[in-house]
Design an enzyme around this catalytic site. Structure first.
Site, PDB file in Angstrom:
ATOM      1  N   PRO A   1       0.821  -1.220   0.000  1.00  0.00           N
ATOM      2  CA  PRO A   1       0.000   0.000   0.000  1.00  0.00           C
ATOM      3  C   PRO A   1       0.857   1.274   0.000  1.00  0.00           C
ATOM      4  O   PRO A   1       0.361   2.340  -0.360  1.00  0.00           O
ATOM      5  CB  PRO A   1      -0.813  -0.093   1.304  1.00  0.00           C
ATOM      6  CG  PRO A   1      -0.703  -1.503   1.755  1.00  0.00           C
ATOM      7  CD  PRO A   1       0.558  -2.072   1.176  1.00  0.00           C
TER       8      PRO A   1
ATOM      9  N   GLU B   1       1.176  -7.551   8.644  1.00  0.00           N
ATOM     10  CA  GLU B   1       1.249  -6.088   8.770  1.00  0.00           C
ATOM     11  C   GLU B   1       2.171  -5.480   7.720  1.00  0.00           C
ATOM     12  O   GLU B   1       2.095  -4.297   7.417  1.00  0.00           O
ATOM     13  CB  GLU B   1       1.715  -5.694  10.166  1.00  0.00           C
ATOM     14  CG  GLU B   1       0.608  -5.617  11.199  1.00  0.00           C
ATOM     15  CD  GLU B   1      -0.580  -4.774  10.740  1.00  0.00           C
ATOM     16  OE1 GLU B   1      -0.418  -3.552  10.610  1.00  0.00           O
ATOM     17  OE2 GLU B   1      -1.655  -5.355  10.529  1.00  0.00           O
TER      18      GLU B   1
ATOM     19  N   ARG C   1      -1.139  -8.305 -20.957  1.00  0.00           N
ATOM     20  CA  ARG C   1      -1.923  -8.058 -22.168  1.00  0.00           C
ATOM     21  C   ARG C   1      -1.245  -7.063 -23.118  1.00  0.00           C
ATOM     22  O   ARG C   1      -1.603  -6.986 -24.288  1.00  0.00           O
ATOM     23  CB  ARG C   1      -3.349  -7.599 -21.834  1.00  0.00           C
ATOM     24  CG  ARG C   1      -3.448  -6.257 -21.181  1.00  0.00           C
ATOM     25  CD  ARG C   1      -4.887  -5.888 -20.866  1.00  0.00           C
ATOM     26  NE  ARG C   1      -5.633  -5.519 -22.066  1.00  0.00           N
ATOM     27  CZ  ARG C   1      -5.527  -4.348 -22.697  1.00  0.00           C
ATOM     28  NH1 ARG C   1      -4.701  -3.414 -22.250  1.00  0.00           N
ATOM     29  NH2 ARG C   1      -6.244  -4.108 -23.768  1.00  0.00           N
TER      30      ARG C   1
ATOM     31  N   ASP D   1      -6.533   1.559 -26.299  1.00  0.00           N
ATOM     32  CA  ASP D   1      -6.332   2.172 -24.989  1.00  0.00           C
ATOM     33  C   ASP D   1      -5.449   3.404 -25.090  1.00  0.00           C
ATOM     34  O   ASP D   1      -5.728   4.426 -24.495  1.00  0.00           O
ATOM     35  CB  ASP D   1      -5.682   1.186 -24.022  1.00  0.00           C
ATOM     36  CG  ASP D   1      -6.461  -0.104 -23.950  1.00  0.00           C
ATOM     37  OD1 ASP D   1      -7.690  -0.042 -24.098  1.00  0.00           O
ATOM     38  OD2 ASP D   1      -5.834  -1.151 -23.764  1.00  0.00           O
TER      39      ASP D   1
HETATM   40  C1  9D3 Z   1      -4.758  -2.941   8.566  1.00  0.00           C
HETATM   41  C2  9D3 Z   1      -3.301  -2.947   8.295  1.00  0.00           C
HETATM   42  N1  9D3 Z   1      -2.832  -1.622   7.889  1.00  0.00           N
HETATM   43  C3  9D3 Z   1      -2.476  -0.839   9.059  1.00  0.00           C
HETATM   44  C4  9D3 Z   1      -2.526   0.622   8.800  1.00  0.00           C
HETATM   45  C5  9D3 Z   1      -1.683  -1.726   6.994  1.00  0.00           C
HETATM   46  C6  9D3 Z   1      -1.833  -2.702   5.898  1.00  0.00           C
HETATM   47  C7  9D3 Z   1      -0.971  -3.784   5.800  1.00  0.00           C
HETATM   48  C8  9D3 Z   1      -1.124  -4.699   4.774  1.00  0.00           C
HETATM   49  C9  9D3 Z   1      -2.819  -2.546   4.940  1.00  0.00           C
HETATM   50  C10 9D3 Z   1      -2.964  -3.482   3.912  1.00  0.00           C
HETATM   51  C11 9D3 Z   1      -2.124  -4.560   3.846  1.00  0.00           C
HETATM   52  C12 9D3 Z   1      -2.266  -5.545   2.760  1.00  0.00           C
HETATM   53  N2  9D3 Z   1      -2.289  -4.919   1.440  1.00  0.00           N
HETATM   54  C13 9D3 Z   1      -1.317  -5.097   0.541  1.00  0.00           C
HETATM   55  O1  9D3 Z   1      -0.380  -5.820   0.792  1.00  0.00           O
HETATM   56  C14 9D3 Z   1      -1.388  -4.377  -0.716  1.00  0.00           C
HETATM   57  C15 9D3 Z   1      -2.341  -3.436  -1.225  1.00  0.00           C
HETATM   58  C16 9D3 Z   1      -3.542  -2.886  -0.671  1.00  0.00           C
HETATM   59  O2  9D3 Z   1      -3.997  -3.203   0.441  1.00  0.00           O
HETATM   60  N3  9D3 Z   1      -4.217  -1.968  -1.418  1.00  0.00           N
HETATM   61  C17 9D3 Z   1      -3.811  -1.583  -2.665  1.00  0.00           C
HETATM   62  N4  9D3 Z   1      -2.701  -2.051  -3.195  1.00  0.00           N
HETATM   63  C18 9D3 Z   1      -1.984  -2.960  -2.477  1.00  0.00           C
HETATM   64  S1  9D3 Z   1      -0.559  -3.660  -2.998  1.00  0.00           S
HETATM   65  C19 9D3 Z   1      -0.368  -4.562  -1.627  1.00  0.00           C
END
Ligand code: 9D3
Length: 270
Positions: free
Chosen positions: A89, A116, A154, A169
Protein backbone atom coordinates in the site's frame (compact mmCIF):
# COMPACT_ATOMS: atom_id res chain seq x y z
CA UNK A 1 8.76 -11.79 -20.76
CA UNK A 2 9.11 -13.84 -17.60
CA UNK A 3 7.53 -13.08 -14.24
CA UNK A 4 8.07 -14.92 -10.97
CA UNK A 5 5.58 -14.27 -8.18
CA UNK A 6 6.71 -14.91 -4.60
CA UNK A 7 3.77 -15.64 -2.28
CA UNK A 8 2.55 -17.68 0.67
CA UNK A 9 -0.67 -18.40 -1.33
CA UNK A 10 0.66 -19.99 -4.53
CA UNK A 11 -2.67 -21.61 -5.46
CA UNK A 12 -4.41 -18.23 -5.37
CA UNK A 13 -1.92 -16.79 -7.86
CA UNK A 14 -1.92 -19.93 -10.03
CA UNK A 15 -5.73 -19.88 -10.23
CA UNK A 16 -5.64 -16.25 -11.35
CA UNK A 17 -3.12 -16.94 -14.10
CA UNK A 18 -4.77 -20.02 -15.61
CA UNK A 19 -7.88 -18.53 -17.14
CA UNK A 20 -8.56 -16.44 -20.20
CA UNK A 21 -6.16 -14.42 -22.29
CA UNK A 22 -3.21 -14.82 -19.90
CA UNK A 23 -3.71 -18.57 -19.54
CA UNK A 24 -3.65 -18.91 -23.31
CA UNK A 25 -0.55 -16.71 -23.64
CA UNK A 26 1.23 -18.97 -21.14
CA UNK A 27 0.21 -22.11 -23.04
CA UNK A 28 1.50 -20.59 -26.26
CA UNK A 29 4.81 -19.72 -24.59
CA UNK A 30 4.50 -15.96 -25.22
CA UNK A 31 4.96 -15.25 -21.52
CA UNK A 32 6.56 -17.47 -18.90
CA UNK A 33 4.82 -16.81 -15.56
CA UNK A 34 5.83 -18.85 -12.51
CA UNK A 35 4.60 -18.97 -8.96
CA UNK A 36 7.03 -19.52 -6.07
CA UNK A 37 5.87 -20.67 -2.66
CA UNK A 38 7.77 -18.50 -0.17
CA UNK A 39 7.78 -21.39 2.32
CA UNK A 40 10.01 -23.37 -0.04
CA UNK A 41 12.75 -20.82 0.74
CA UNK A 42 12.61 -21.19 4.53
CA UNK A 43 15.08 -23.38 6.38
CA UNK A 44 13.29 -24.22 9.63
CA UNK A 45 11.05 -27.18 10.38
CA UNK A 46 7.93 -25.00 10.59
CA UNK A 47 8.67 -23.16 7.33
CA UNK A 48 8.30 -19.84 9.15
CA UNK A 49 7.79 -16.74 7.02
CA UNK A 50 6.84 -14.16 9.69
CA UNK A 51 7.92 -12.92 13.10
CA UNK A 52 6.95 -10.36 15.75
CA UNK A 53 7.72 -6.69 15.02
CA UNK A 54 10.73 -5.02 16.69
CA UNK A 55 9.41 -2.20 18.86
CA UNK A 56 6.18 -4.07 19.53
CA UNK A 57 2.72 -3.51 18.14
CA UNK A 58 0.01 -5.65 16.62
CA UNK A 59 0.38 -8.28 13.93
CA UNK A 60 3.37 -9.96 12.36
CA UNK A 61 6.06 -8.90 9.90
CA UNK A 62 7.38 -10.96 7.00
CA UNK A 63 10.94 -12.12 7.68
CA UNK A 64 13.62 -10.97 5.25
CA UNK A 65 15.63 -14.23 4.86
CA UNK A 66 13.11 -16.33 2.86
CA UNK A 67 12.36 -13.41 0.54
CA UNK A 68 16.06 -12.73 -0.16
CA UNK A 69 16.65 -16.45 -0.76
CA UNK A 70 13.69 -16.69 -3.13
CA UNK A 71 14.81 -13.69 -5.22
CA UNK A 72 18.39 -15.01 -5.32
CA UNK A 73 17.21 -18.49 -6.37
CA UNK A 74 15.12 -16.97 -9.17
CA UNK A 75 18.13 -14.90 -10.35
CA UNK A 76 20.30 -18.04 -10.36
CA UNK A 77 17.72 -19.86 -12.53
CA UNK A 78 16.56 -17.09 -14.81
CA UNK A 79 19.35 -14.55 -14.76
CA UNK A 80 19.17 -11.19 -12.96
CA UNK A 81 15.74 -9.54 -12.71
CA UNK A 82 14.93 -6.39 -14.73
CA UNK A 83 12.74 -5.26 -11.84
CA UNK A 84 11.99 -6.60 -8.37
CA UNK A 85 8.55 -5.33 -7.45
CA UNK A 86 7.03 -5.27 -3.97
CA UNK A 87 3.25 -5.04 -3.87
CA UNK A 88 2.54 -2.70 -0.95
CA UNK A 89 0.00 0.00 0.00
CA UNK A 90 3.02 2.34 0.38
CA UNK A 91 3.97 2.00 -3.30
CA UNK A 92 3.34 4.26 -6.28
CA UNK A 93 -0.09 3.70 -7.78
CA UNK A 94 -0.29 1.42 -10.80
CA UNK A 95 -1.33 3.30 -13.94
CA UNK A 96 -1.61 2.34 -17.60
CA UNK A 97 1.68 4.20 -18.17
CA UNK A 98 3.50 2.15 -15.53
CA UNK A 99 1.97 -1.08 -16.89
CA UNK A 100 3.26 -0.09 -20.34
CA UNK A 101 6.81 0.46 -18.99
CA UNK A 102 6.81 -2.86 -17.14
CA UNK A 103 5.55 -4.69 -20.26
CA UNK A 104 8.81 -3.75 -22.00
CA UNK A 105 10.97 -5.49 -19.37
CA UNK A 106 12.34 -8.99 -19.85
CA UNK A 107 12.33 -10.42 -16.31
CA UNK A 108 9.97 -9.38 -13.51
CA UNK A 109 10.01 -10.63 -9.95
CA UNK A 110 6.94 -9.75 -7.87
CA UNK A 111 6.82 -10.08 -4.08
CA UNK A 112 3.40 -10.31 -2.40
CA UNK A 113 3.28 -8.98 1.15
CA UNK A 114 0.96 -10.33 3.85
CA UNK A 115 0.40 -9.62 7.56
CA UNK A 116 1.25 -6.09 8.77
CA UNK A 117 3.99 -5.77 6.17
CA UNK A 118 7.44 -6.83 5.02
CA UNK A 119 10.75 -6.24 6.83
CA UNK A 120 11.96 -2.87 5.52
CA UNK A 121 15.35 -4.30 4.51
CA UNK A 122 13.58 -6.09 1.66
CA UNK A 123 12.46 -2.70 0.33
CA UNK A 124 15.89 -1.16 0.99
CA UNK A 125 18.18 -3.77 -0.50
CA UNK A 126 16.22 -6.02 -2.86
CA UNK A 127 13.28 -4.17 -4.32
CA UNK A 128 13.51 -1.79 -7.30
CA UNK A 129 9.85 -0.60 -7.30
CA UNK A 130 7.10 -0.56 -4.68
CA UNK A 131 3.65 -0.60 -6.28
CA UNK A 132 0.09 -0.22 -4.95
CA UNK A 133 -3.07 -0.72 -7.01
CA UNK A 134 -5.05 2.05 -5.34
CA UNK A 135 -6.27 3.56 -2.11
CA UNK A 136 -8.30 0.81 -0.47
CA UNK A 137 -7.26 -1.76 2.11
CA UNK A 138 -6.82 -5.38 1.02
CA UNK A 139 -5.54 -8.33 3.05
CA UNK A 140 -2.36 -8.87 1.06
CA UNK A 141 -0.42 -8.34 -2.13
CA UNK A 142 -1.69 -11.38 -4.07
CA UNK A 143 -4.72 -9.81 -5.74
CA UNK A 144 -2.67 -6.68 -6.54
CA UNK A 145 0.02 -8.91 -8.14
CA UNK A 146 -2.66 -10.52 -10.32
CA UNK A 147 -4.03 -7.11 -11.28
CA UNK A 148 -0.54 -5.93 -12.21
CA UNK A 149 0.21 -9.07 -14.24
CA UNK A 150 -3.13 -8.81 -16.03
CA UNK A 151 -2.49 -5.18 -16.99
CA UNK A 152 1.15 -5.83 -18.00
CA UNK A 153 0.81 -9.18 -19.78
CA UNK A 154 -1.92 -8.06 -22.17
CA UNK A 155 0.49 -5.38 -23.44
CA UNK A 156 3.17 -7.92 -24.39
CA UNK A 157 3.12 -8.27 -28.20
CA UNK A 158 1.12 -11.31 -29.36
CA UNK A 159 -0.78 -11.86 -26.10
CA UNK A 160 -3.96 -10.12 -27.24
CA UNK A 161 -4.90 -11.43 -30.68
CA UNK A 162 -6.55 -8.24 -31.87
CA UNK A 163 -3.80 -5.61 -31.65
CA UNK A 164 -6.38 -2.90 -32.41
CA UNK A 165 -8.10 -3.45 -29.07
CA UNK A 166 -4.77 -3.04 -27.22
CA UNK A 167 -3.86 0.05 -29.23
CA UNK A 168 -7.29 1.54 -28.62
CA UNK A 169 -6.33 2.17 -24.99
CA UNK A 170 -3.43 4.41 -25.91
CA UNK A 171 -4.71 5.85 -29.18
CA UNK A 172 -8.18 6.60 -27.98
CA UNK A 173 -6.62 9.31 -25.98
CA UNK A 174 -7.66 9.03 -22.36
CA UNK A 175 -11.45 9.17 -22.73
CA UNK A 176 -13.93 6.68 -21.27
CA UNK A 177 -15.51 4.19 -23.66
CA UNK A 178 -18.87 4.70 -25.36
CA UNK A 179 -21.90 2.50 -24.56
CA UNK A 180 -22.09 -0.87 -26.33
CA UNK A 181 -25.19 -2.82 -27.37
CA UNK A 182 -25.99 -6.15 -28.97
CA UNK A 183 -29.23 -7.88 -29.98
CA UNK A 184 -32.14 -7.68 -29.37
CA UNK A 185 -32.89 -4.11 -30.55
CA UNK A 186 -35.51 -3.78 -27.79
CA UNK A 187 -35.01 -5.64 -24.50
CA UNK A 188 -37.71 -5.32 -21.81
CA UNK A 189 -38.76 -2.02 -23.33
CA UNK A 190 -35.18 -0.67 -23.42
CA UNK A 191 -34.25 0.31 -26.97
CA UNK A 192 -30.83 0.47 -28.60
CA UNK A 193 -30.15 4.04 -29.84
CA UNK A 194 -31.52 4.39 -33.39
CA UNK A 195 -28.24 5.69 -34.80
CA UNK A 196 -26.56 2.31 -34.18
CA UNK A 197 -29.17 0.57 -36.35
CA UNK A 198 -28.94 3.21 -39.10
CA UNK A 199 -26.01 1.68 -40.99
CA UNK A 200 -24.59 5.20 -41.38
CA UNK A 201 -21.00 4.62 -40.29
CA UNK A 202 -19.99 8.26 -40.33
CA UNK A 203 -22.87 9.16 -38.06
CA UNK A 204 -22.17 6.17 -35.81
CA UNK A 205 -18.52 7.23 -35.38
CA UNK A 206 -19.59 10.79 -34.49
CA UNK A 207 -22.19 9.51 -32.02
CA UNK A 208 -19.64 7.25 -30.32
CA UNK A 209 -17.06 10.02 -30.02
CA UNK A 210 -19.67 12.36 -28.53
CA UNK A 211 -20.83 9.69 -26.07
CA UNK A 212 -17.24 9.21 -24.93
CA UNK A 213 -16.84 12.93 -24.35
CA UNK A 214 -20.15 13.21 -22.50
CA UNK A 215 -19.46 10.17 -20.34
CA UNK A 216 -16.01 11.40 -19.44
CA UNK A 217 -17.44 14.79 -18.48
CA UNK A 218 -20.22 13.18 -16.46
CA UNK A 219 -18.18 10.52 -14.67
CA UNK A 220 -14.48 11.36 -14.83
CA UNK A 221 -13.99 15.06 -15.52
CA UNK A 222 -10.50 14.69 -14.00
CA UNK A 223 -9.45 12.80 -17.16
CA UNK A 224 -10.27 15.68 -19.50
CA UNK A 225 -7.18 17.74 -18.66
CA UNK A 226 -4.91 15.10 -20.19
CA UNK A 227 -7.26 13.66 -22.84
CA UNK A 228 -6.31 13.92 -26.51
CA UNK A 229 -9.03 16.16 -27.94
CA UNK A 230 -9.29 17.83 -31.32
CA UNK A 231 -9.05 21.63 -31.37
CA UNK A 232 -12.80 21.76 -31.98
CA UNK A 233 -13.55 19.43 -29.07
CA UNK A 234 -11.34 21.50 -26.73
CA UNK A 235 -13.10 24.65 -27.80
CA UNK A 236 -16.56 23.10 -27.34
CA UNK A 237 -15.50 21.90 -23.92
CA UNK A 238 -14.10 25.26 -22.84
CA UNK A 239 -17.23 27.07 -24.01
CA UNK A 240 -19.36 24.65 -22.02
CA UNK A 241 -21.28 23.46 -25.08
CA UNK A 242 -21.66 19.89 -23.80
CA UNK A 243 -22.13 20.86 -20.16
CA UNK A 244 -25.93 20.53 -19.97
CA UNK A 245 -26.03 17.22 -21.76
CA UNK A 246 -23.22 15.81 -19.59
CA UNK A 247 -25.07 16.99 -16.48
CA UNK A 248 -28.26 15.29 -17.71
CA UNK A 249 -26.32 12.09 -18.36
CA UNK A 250 -24.85 12.18 -14.85
CA UNK A 251 -28.33 12.61 -13.37
CA UNK A 252 -29.93 9.96 -15.58
CA UNK A 253 -31.67 7.38 -13.39
CA UNK A 254 -30.05 3.95 -13.21
CA UNK A 255 -31.34 0.72 -11.68
CA UNK A 256 -32.18 1.44 -8.03
CA UNK A 257 -31.49 -1.14 -5.33
CA UNK A 258 -32.28 0.03 -1.81
CA UNK A 259 -28.70 0.26 -0.56
CA UNK A 260 -27.25 1.67 -3.74
CA UNK A 261 -29.51 4.71 -3.98
CA UNK A 262 -27.68 6.63 -1.24
CA UNK A 263 -24.23 5.59 -2.49
CA UNK A 264 -25.00 6.77 -6.02
CA UNK A 265 -26.51 10.01 -4.74
CA UNK A 266 -23.15 10.79 -3.08
CA UNK A 267 -21.44 10.18 -6.41
CA UNK A 268 -23.49 12.93 -8.06
CA UNK A 269 -23.39 15.35 -5.11
CA UNK A 270 -19.96 14.71 -3.55
C1 9D3 B 1 -4.76 -2.94 8.57
C2 9D3 B 1 -3.30 -2.95 8.30
N1 9D3 B 1 -2.83 -1.62 7.89
C3 9D3 B 1 -2.48 -0.84 9.06
C4 9D3 B 1 -2.53 0.62 8.80
C5 9D3 B 1 -1.68 -1.73 6.99
C6 9D3 B 1 -1.83 -2.70 5.90
C7 9D3 B 1 -0.97 -3.78 5.80
C8 9D3 B 1 -1.12 -4.70 4.77
C9 9D3 B 1 -2.82 -2.55 4.94
C10 9D3 B 1 -2.96 -3.48 3.91
C11 9D3 B 1 -2.12 -4.56 3.85
C12 9D3 B 1 -2.27 -5.55 2.76
N2 9D3 B 1 -2.29 -4.92 1.44
C13 9D3 B 1 -1.32 -5.10 0.54
O1 9D3 B 1 -0.38 -5.82 0.79
C14 9D3 B 1 -1.39 -4.38 -0.72
C15 9D3 B 1 -2.34 -3.44 -1.23
C16 9D3 B 1 -3.54 -2.89 -0.67
O2 9D3 B 1 -4.00 -3.20 0.44
N3 9D3 B 1 -4.22 -1.97 -1.42
C17 9D3 B 1 -3.81 -1.58 -2.66
N4 9D3 B 1 -2.70 -2.05 -3.19
C18 9D3 B 1 -1.98 -2.96 -2.48
S1 9D3 B 1 -0.56 -3.66 -3.00
C19 9D3 B 1 -0.37 -4.56 -1.63
Amino acid sequence: MTADVITIFPRLIEAGLEAGVIGRARERGIVDLRVRDLRDYTDDRHRTVDDVPYGGGPGMVMKPEPIFRAVEAIAAERGPASAVILMTPQGRTLTQGLARELSRLERLVIICGRYEGVDERVAEALVTSEISIGDYVLTGGELPALVLLDAVTRLVPGVVGDAASVDADSFDGGLLDCPHYTRPAVFRGLAVPDVLLSGNHGEIERWRRRQRLLRTMARRPDLLARAELSADERRALEQGELEREAEALAAKPRAAAAGAVEIEKKRREP
